[in-house]
Design an enzyme around this catalytic site. Structure first.
Site, PDB file in Angstrom:
ATOM      1  N   ASP A  19      -0.362   1.621   3.189  1.00 48.46           N
ATOM      2  CA  ASP A  19       0.376   0.897   2.157  1.00 48.46           C
ATOM      3  C   ASP A  19       1.837   0.814   2.586  1.00 48.46           C
ATOM      4  O   ASP A  19       2.479   1.842   2.814  1.00 48.46           O
ATOM      5  CB  ASP A  19       0.244   1.635   0.819  1.00 48.46           C
ATOM      6  CG  ASP A  19       0.762   0.821  -0.351  1.00 48.46           C
ATOM      7  OD1 ASP A  19       0.915  -0.405  -0.200  1.00 48.46           O
ATOM      8  OD2 ASP A  19       1.022   1.413  -1.412  1.00 48.46           O
ATOM      9  N   ASP A 152       0.401  -6.322   1.489  1.00 44.72           N
ATOM     10  CA  ASP A 152       1.083  -5.098   1.904  1.00 44.72           C
ATOM     11  C   ASP A 152       0.183  -3.889   2.084  1.00 44.72           C
ATOM     12  O   ASP A 152       0.672  -2.767   2.238  1.00 44.72           O
ATOM     13  CB  ASP A 152       2.191  -4.753   0.904  1.00 44.72           C
ATOM     14  CG  ASP A 152       1.653  -4.491  -0.499  1.00 44.72           C
ATOM     15  OD1 ASP A 152       0.466  -4.777  -0.752  1.00 44.72           O
ATOM     16  OD2 ASP A 152       2.429  -3.996  -1.337  1.00 44.72           O
ATOM     17  N   GLU A 153      -1.145  -4.061   2.084  1.00 45.65           N
ATOM     18  CA  GLU A 153      -2.012  -2.904   2.273  1.00 45.65           C
ATOM     19  C   GLU A 153      -3.284  -3.278   3.021  1.00 45.65           C
ATOM     20  O   GLU A 153      -3.761  -4.415   2.936  1.00 45.65           O
ATOM     21  CB  GLU A 153      -2.352  -2.246   0.938  1.00 45.65           C
ATOM     22  CG  GLU A 153      -3.161  -3.122  -0.003  1.00 45.65           C
ATOM     23  CD  GLU A 153      -3.590  -2.380  -1.265  1.00 45.65           C
ATOM     24  OE1 GLU A 153      -4.051  -1.226  -1.154  1.00 45.65           O
ATOM     25  OE2 GLU A 153      -3.478  -2.955  -2.350  1.00 45.65           O
TER      26      GLU A 153
END
Length: 418
Positions: A19, A152-153
């Site tokens: 993350d 974003d992950e």
């Protein structure tokens, strides 16, 4: 006498959840390093660099301003959250702002009450997407089995990657962290565990820029003390029901018998809760997945009325349809279930959809069918959000082949005698 050959034991399953730390805010801090360490909130609109440069030249006419001089902008120039008026929500916030209670998806007006002096910056989606692609390509050069879970992950399968078993995966996680920082200047947090479920929890243990390792034997010490809301899939309603039965932690959930959970929460969800509490999750890391739907929505700065604001609402509705069509065309998809979403001024949500005969990515068709869905909604109240969605997706080439295969065969043309 021949001795039996013992096959080597398979490697332990090691799955990582990565993350990026305060991703949207961190992207902006690359542009404005003078704001590091300050409370910064991202949200409220899209970035318009030309407008900002014009304001800079007006405020500081003695200086030359361009896109390469943004790191020299005085802190006092940036807008403050307390001056924001509108319906926007926070995309993310720096850790300095989070200490005041500001979080993602929080209304900016509420965030302003918690941290009025926070700096408010708009989102630069193009730059966010560019850096997202960059950090993901950096990962796959090291560990190719990666599942994209958003901007974003990601999940990464460490199991068969060199270094993926060393120190429970810490060695490989450290290498990936270092490589991402070298490529982007940004930090990330990584959790490594036997499965996706535990890895996602672990990635939250040591934010920012942390690495957390969970082994099977760590379930009782690291996982069971956590509140049930830490389970990805336990929402506010389920958590309230669990607490109503005296279940506050994952350990307390694990202590409940499976039959009781099934009777109380239903066969499927009850069984899932039981497996989750005991750390069981066999889901693979999927390197490619097809989108289920594509949608666009917008929250208005003021509530609109279908009659009194007809022109404005109609223009926004058309633009949303065109944006969805553009998304479909860029990504090579077509869909045949078209729907709308409305949130009224009392926060009541309504959805309607309609399935058409042929798949499409045509803006006019999406607008026409979405308009028909809209006619099925009582629009006497003002509304604060409007959205358009296209589902039942197929790749455009697959849909074309399917349409060709199922097209009726024309009758042969023959001369007819009367």
């Amino acid at each position: 006498m021949l001795s039996a050959v013992t096959a080597p034991a398979p490697p332990l399953r090691r799955i990582a959840h990565l993350d990026m730390d305060a991703f949207f805010a961190s992207v902006e801090l690359l542009r404005y390093p003078q704001l590091k360490g300050l409370p910064v909130v991202i949200g409220g609109g899209r970035r318009r660099e030309d407008d900002m440069l014009a304001r800079l030249r007006e405020a500081y006419p003695e200086r030359d301003w361009d896109a390469l001089s943004l790191d020299r902008i005085p802190e006092a120039f940036f807008p403050r959250l307390k001056d924001y008026v509108g319906r926007g929500v926070a995309t993310t916030a720096t850790y300095a702002a989070r200490q005041f209670g500001v979080g993602s998806a929080m209304g900016l007006m509420k965030a302003a009450k918690l941290c009025p002096d926070a700096i408010l910056l708009p989102v630069d989606f193009d730059e966010v997407k560019r850096i997202s692609r960059l950090f993901k390509s950096t990962i796959t050069e090291i560990a190719p089995v990666m599942e994209d879970r958003g901007v974003d992950e990601v999940y990464i399968d460490f199991t068969a990657v060199p270094g993926g078993q060393r120190e429970g995966g810490r060695v490989l996680a450290r290498l990936i962290q270092k490589s991402i920082f070298q490529a982007t200047g940004l930090t990330c947090s990584i959790g490594v565990a036997p499965n996706k479920l535990l890895a996602k929890m672990a990635s939250e243990f040591n934010k920012p820029n942390g690495i957390s390792i969970v082994q099977p034997a760590d379930l009782q010490t690291l996982i069971w003390p956590l509140p049930c809301r830490k389970i990805n899939g336990v929402g506010p309603k389920a958590d309230a029901k669990l607490q109503g039965h005296g279940i506050h932690t994952i350990g307390e959930l694990a202590a409940r018998e499976l039959p009781w959970l099934v009777d109380t929460f239903g066969r499927s969800y009850g069984a899932w809760l039981h497996a989750t509490a005991w750390g069981r999750d066999d889901r693979p890391v999927v390197t490619e997945s097809e989108p289920v739907s594509m949608s666009r929505e917008t929250t208005f700065d003021r509530d609109l009325h279908a009659v009194r604001d007809r022109a404005e609402a109609g223009a926004i509705f058309t633009r949303l349809c065109e944006q969805v069509a553009g998304d479909l065309q860029r990504k090579g998809y077509v869909g045949k279930t078209i729907g709308i979403k409305i949130t009224f001024d009392n926060f009541e949500k309504v959805t309607r959809d309609q399935t058409i005969e042929l798949h499409t990515a045509d803006a006019a068709t999406i607008r026409r069918v979405a308009g028909q869905c809209l006619k099925r909604v009582e629009l006497s109240r003002r509304f604060r959000l409007l959205g358009v969605r296209v589902g039942t997706l197929l790749k455009a080439d697959e849909a074309a082949a399917l349409a060709s295969a199922t097209a009726p065969v024309p009758e042969p043309v023959t001369d007819q005698l009367f």
